[in-house]
Scaffold this motif. Structure first.
Motif, PDB file in Angstrom:
ATOM      1  N   TYR A   1       0.815  -1.214   0.000  1.00 21.87           N
ATOM      2  CA  TYR A   1       0.000   0.000   0.000  1.00 21.87           C
ATOM      3  C   TYR A   1       0.851   1.266   0.000  1.00 21.87           C
ATOM      4  O   TYR A   1       0.463   2.283  -0.588  1.00 21.87           O
ATOM      5  N   VAL A   2       2.012   1.217   0.648  1.00 19.54           N
ATOM      6  CA  VAL A   2       2.831   2.413   0.800  1.00 19.54           C
ATOM      7  C   VAL A   2       3.371   2.903  -0.547  1.00 19.54           C
ATOM      8  O   VAL A   2       3.462   4.119  -0.777  1.00 19.54           O
ATOM      9  N   PHE A   3       3.698   1.992  -1.455  1.00 23.78           N
ATOM     10  CA  PHE A   3       4.333   2.416  -2.696  1.00 23.78           C
ATOM     11  C   PHE A   3       3.426   3.289  -3.569  1.00 23.78           C
ATOM     12  O   PHE A   3       3.875   4.323  -4.073  1.00 23.78           O
ATOM     13  N   PRO A   4       2.154   2.967  -3.783  1.00 21.67           N
ATOM     14  CA  PRO A   4       1.333   3.908  -4.562  1.00 21.67           C
ATOM     15  C   PRO A   4       1.129   5.236  -3.854  1.00 21.67           C
ATOM     16  O   PRO A   4       1.083   6.285  -4.499  1.00 21.67           O
ATOM     17  N   MET A   5       1.012   5.211  -2.514  1.00 24.00           N
ATOM     18  CA  MET A   5       0.875   6.473  -1.797  1.00 24.00           C
ATOM     19  C   MET A   5       2.159   7.300  -1.894  1.00 24.00           C
ATOM     20  O   MET A   5       2.115   8.528  -2.000  1.00 24.00           O
ATOM     21  N   SER A   6       3.303   6.621  -1.888  1.00 19.71           N
ATOM     22  CA  SER A   6       4.567   7.334  -2.061  1.00 19.71           C
ATOM     23  C   SER A   6       4.678   7.910  -3.470  1.00 19.71           C
ATOM     24  O   SER A   6       5.192   9.016  -3.662  1.00 19.71           O
ATOM     25  N   GLY A   7       4.194   7.156  -4.447  1.00 24.50           N
ATOM     26  CA  GLY A   7       4.178   7.688  -5.810  1.00 24.50           C
ATOM     27  C   GLY A   7       3.308   8.932  -5.914  1.00 24.50           C
ATOM     28  O   GLY A   7       3.634   9.883  -6.631  1.00 24.50           O
ATOM     29  N   MET A   8       2.179   8.934  -5.171  1.00 25.91           N
ATOM     30  CA  MET A   8       1.335  10.122  -5.155  1.00 25.91           C
ATOM     31  C   MET A   8       2.069  11.296  -4.512  1.00 25.91           C
ATOM     32  O   MET A   8       1.907  12.452  -4.910  1.00 25.91           O
ATOM     33  N   GLY A   9       2.909  10.990  -3.522  1.00 24.03           N
ATOM     34  CA  GLY A   9       3.715  12.042  -2.906  1.00 24.03           C
ATOM     35  C   GLY A   9       4.687  12.659  -3.895  1.00 24.03           C
ATOM     36  O   GLY A   9       4.889  13.883  -3.914  1.00 24.03           O
ATOM     37  N   LEU A  10       5.315  11.840  -4.755  1.00 23.97           N
ATOM     38  CA  LEU A  10       6.188  12.376  -5.793  1.00 23.97           C
ATOM     39  C   LEU A  10       5.416  13.250  -6.770  1.00 23.97           C
ATOM     40  O   LEU A  10       5.924  14.271  -7.254  1.00 23.97           O
ATOM     41  N   LEU A  11       4.188  12.843  -7.077  1.00 20.47           N
ATOM     42  CA  LEU A  11       3.349  13.643  -7.972  1.00 20.47           C
ATOM     43  C   LEU A  11       3.058  15.010  -7.358  1.00 20.47           C
ATOM     44  O   LEU A  11       3.082  16.033  -8.050  1.00 20.47           O
ATOM     45  N   ILE A  12       2.801  15.033  -6.052  1.00 20.09           N
ATOM     46  CA  ILE A  12       2.567  16.308  -5.376  1.00 20.09           C
ATOM     47  C   ILE A  12       3.826  17.162  -5.385  1.00 20.09           C
ATOM     48  O   ILE A  12       3.763  18.394  -5.533  1.00 20.09           O
ATOM     49  N   ALA A  13       4.984  16.524  -5.244  1.00 20.93           N
ATOM     50  CA  ALA A  13       6.246  17.269  -5.206  1.00 20.93           C
ATOM     51  C   ALA A  13       6.505  18.023  -6.503  1.00 20.93           C
ATOM     52  O   ALA A  13       7.232  19.024  -6.502  1.00 20.93           O
ATOM     53  N   THR A  14       5.941  17.576  -7.610  1.00 25.64           N
ATOM     54  CA  THR A  14       6.122  18.286  -8.876  1.00 25.64           C
ATOM     55  C   THR A  14       5.280  19.556  -8.951  1.00 25.64           C
ATOM     56  O   THR A  14       5.472  20.359  -9.876  1.00 25.64           O
ATOM     57  N   MET A  15       4.355  19.745  -8.003  1.00 24.62           N
ATOM     58  CA  MET A  15       3.425  20.881  -8.066  1.00 24.62           C
ATOM     59  C   MET A  15       3.730  21.963  -7.032  1.00 24.62           C
ATOM     60  O   MET A  15       3.158  23.047  -7.104  1.00 24.62           O
ATOM     61  N   VAL A  16       4.594  21.668  -6.052  1.00 19.58           N
ATOM     62  CA  VAL A  16       4.819  22.605  -4.948  1.00 19.58           C
ATOM     63  C   VAL A  16       6.276  23.047  -4.931  1.00 19.58           C
ATOM     64  O   VAL A  16       7.124  22.476  -5.636  1.00 19.58           O
ATOM     65  N   ARG A  17       6.566  24.057  -4.086  1.00 22.68           N
ATOM     66  CA  ARG A  17       7.902  24.632  -4.048  1.00 22.68           C
ATOM     67  C   ARG A  17       8.596  24.472  -2.701  1.00 22.68           C
ATOM     68  O   ARG A  17       9.827  24.546  -2.641  1.00 22.68           O
ATOM     69  N   ASN A  18       7.848  24.319  -1.620  1.00 22.73           N
ATOM     70  CA  ASN A  18       8.484  24.206  -0.307  1.00 22.73           C
ATOM     71  C   ASN A  18       7.689  23.234   0.558  1.00 22.73           C
ATOM     72  O   ASN A  18       6.622  22.745   0.158  1.00 22.73           O
ATOM     73  N   LEU A  19       8.213  22.978   1.762  1.00 19.87           N
ATOM     74  CA  LEU A  19       7.617  21.980   2.637  1.00 19.87           C
ATOM     75  C   LEU A  19       6.251  22.428   3.148  1.00 19.87           C
ATOM     76  O   LEU A  19       5.340  21.602   3.306  1.00 19.87           O
ATOM     77  N   ALA A  20       6.080  23.718   3.415  1.00 23.19           N
ATOM     78  CA  ALA A  20       4.787  24.200   3.910  1.00 23.19           C
ATOM     79  C   ALA A  20       3.686  23.944   2.881  1.00 23.19           C
ATOM     80  O   ALA A  20       2.591  23.478   3.223  1.00 23.19           O
ATOM     81  N   GLN A  21       3.965  24.240   1.621  1.00 21.07           N
ATOM     82  CA  GLN A  21       2.995  23.950   0.574  1.00 21.07           C
ATOM     83  C   GLN A  21       2.736  22.452   0.451  1.00 21.07           C
ATOM     84  O   GLN A  21       1.610  22.018   0.203  1.00 21.07           O
TER      85      GLN A  21
END
Length: 371
Positions: A266-286
Motif C-alpha cells: 500500500y505504501v508504494f502507490p501512496m509514495s508515488g502520489m507524494g512524488l506527484l505532489i512534489a512536482t506541483m509545490v515549491r516548499n515543505l509548507a505547501q
C-alpha cells in the motif's frame, strides 16, 4: 547498485537530521494514534437528562433508578414545561423525559402507558444513540414489571434475544478507532515523506545536480521512494507494538507479517502520489497543505468512519477506486478476525492493481518534469 545504496543511505541520514519532519512522523505514529484510541469514542456517556415526574409512584421510581451513569446523567427534576424549555435552550440538559400522571396505572392496560421524550437534536448522532439507550431501558423495565398478579395473558408475548458478538466481544471502541487512525495517519505520512524528500532537493537547489549526474531519473525516484516506504512500514510496526498492543491492548488475531506485507504494498502507490505532489509545490509548507487536501477525499472514501453501505450509491463506486479501502479491509480482517491470505487475496490483488496504476501515473509525471 552502489550508487543506489549510497543515495538511499543519504535519504535516511537526511530524514533523521530533519527535526521538524521527524517530530511530525513520531507524533503521528505514537501520540496521535494513542489519543485517538483513548480520547475518541463512539459511545454516549453522561448524557444530561431532566425529568418531569407527574406520576410519582413505584413504576416511575423504577424508571428513574435506571436513568443513571454511565449512559445518562440526571441533572435534576422540573415542575413545569417552562423549566424544560429553559434547560434545553441553555444546554443544561439535552433530553427531557415527561412521565404522565397515569403512568403506573396504565402500564398493565391497553393502550399501554407512554412517555414523552424531548431531545436536543443539534448533535443528531449522540441524540439517536441516547434514544436507543432509553428505548432499551424502557423495554427492560416493561419486561421486569410484567403482568400484575392474577392478570394472565394481558401482556403481549415476549421474544428473547441472546446476542453473540464476534471478533470484538467487549465492543472496545479504542481498538477500532486506534487501528483506523493508524491506517489513516500512515496514508498521510506515506504521501508526505517522499514529497518532502523531493521538495527538499528543489528547495536547496540540489535537484539540478542530481539531474546532471550519471544517475537516471528512475534511479533518483527509486532512491526517494524506497527509504521513505521502508520508514513508513517500520513506524507502522512500531506503532502496532508500542501503541496498539502495549497501551490499547489490541493484538492481531492473525498474522502480523500479512498486515506488514499489505502495508508495504500500500505504501508504494501512496509514495508515488507524494512524488506527484512534489512536482506541483515549491516548499515543505505547501507540501503539507496539499497533502492534507489530497488525503481528505482518500480518507472519506475509504470507509474509515462511514460504512460503505451508509453512503449514497453514487459515492460507493468511487470507493472501489481507492486503494485505502482494500488496505482497511485487510487491516480489520487480520487484527479482529484472524483472516488469512486465502480469503484476503482479492483485496491484495485489487490494492496492488490500483496501486500500480497510481504509481505509474506518478512516475510518468515525475519523469516528465525532471527527465
Amino acid at each position: 547498485m552502489r550508487r543506489l545504496i549510497a543515495l538511499m543511505a543519504k535519504e535516511f541520514v537526511q530524514f533523521w537530521r530533519d527535526p521538524a519532519l521527524l517530530a511530525i512522523v513520531v507524533y503521528a505514529f505514537t501520540f496521535d494514534v494513542l489519543l485517538a484510541g483513548k480520547g475518541i469514542t463512539l459511545e454516549v456517556r453522561n448524557f444530561p437528562v431532566v425529568v418531569w415526574d407527574l406520576d410519582r409512584r413505584q413504576a416511575s421510581a423504577k424508571l428513574l433508578e435506571r436513568i443513571r451513569p454511565p449512559e445518562f446523567r440526571l441533572t435534576g427534576t422540573v415542575e413545569d414545561r417552562a423549566q424544560i424549555d429553559r434547560k434545553l435552550n441553555d444546554g443544561t440538559a439535552l433530553m427531557a423525559i415527561i412521565i404522565p400522571r397515569d403512568f403506573s396505572r396504565r402500564i398493565h392496560n391497553r393502550p399501554p402507558a407512554t412517555l414523552q421524550v424531548l431531545v436536543d437534536g443539534t448533535n443528531s448522532t449522540s441524540s439517536t444513540i441516547a434514544l436507543a439507550y432509553l428505548s432499551r431501558i424502557v423495554a427492560e423495565l416493561a419486561q421486569e414489571i410484567g403482568d400484575p398478579p392474577g392478570a394472565r395473558g394481558r401482556r403481549a408475548p415476549q421474544i428473547g434475544i441472546e446476542p453473540r458478538i464476534w471478533f470484538n466481544p467487549n465492543l472496545e471502541n479504542a481498538w477500532f478507532i486506534g487501528l483506523s487512525e493508524l491506517i489513516s495517519i500512515g496514508t498521510m505520512i506515506a504521501i508526505l515523506l517522499p514529497a518532502a524528500a523531493l521538495v527538499r532537493e528543489k528547495q536547496y537547489g540540489t535537484i539540478e545536480q542530481l539531474l546532471v549526474s550519471p544517475l537516471r531519473p528512475w534511479e533518483i525516484m527509486t532512491c526517494k521512494l524506497v527509504p521513505m516506504a521502508c520508514l513508513v512500514v517500520a513506524f507502522t510496526y512500531m506503532s502496532c507494538r508500542l501503541i496498539l498492543e502495549a497501551f490499547l491492548g489490541l493484538r492481531p488475531a492473525g498474522s502480523m507479517f500479512l498486515f506488514l506485507a499489505a502495508s508495504a504494498i500500500y505504501v508504494f502507490p501512496m509514495s508515488g502520489m507524494g512524488l506527484l505532489i512534489a512536482t506541483m509545490v515549491r516548499n515543505l509548507a505547501q507540501t503539507i497543505l496539499v497533502v492534507l487536501v489530497v488525503s481528505l477525499p482518500i480518507l472519506f472514501l475509504s470507509g474509515t468512519w462511514t460504512p460503505p453501505e451508509a453512503m449514497p450509491h453514487w459515492l460507493q463506486w468511487p470507493m472501489k477506486l481507492s486503494p485505502m479501502s482494500y488496505y482497511l479491509n485487510i487491516g480489520y480482517a487480520v487484527y479482529f478476525k484472524g483472516t488469512g491470505l486465502r480469503y484476503l487475496y482479492p483485496d491484495f490483488l485489487a490494492m496492488a492493481g490500483l496501486g500500480s496504476l497510481v504509481f505509474s501515473i506518478s512516475i510518468w509525471q515525475t519523469r516528465r518534469q525532471f527527465g
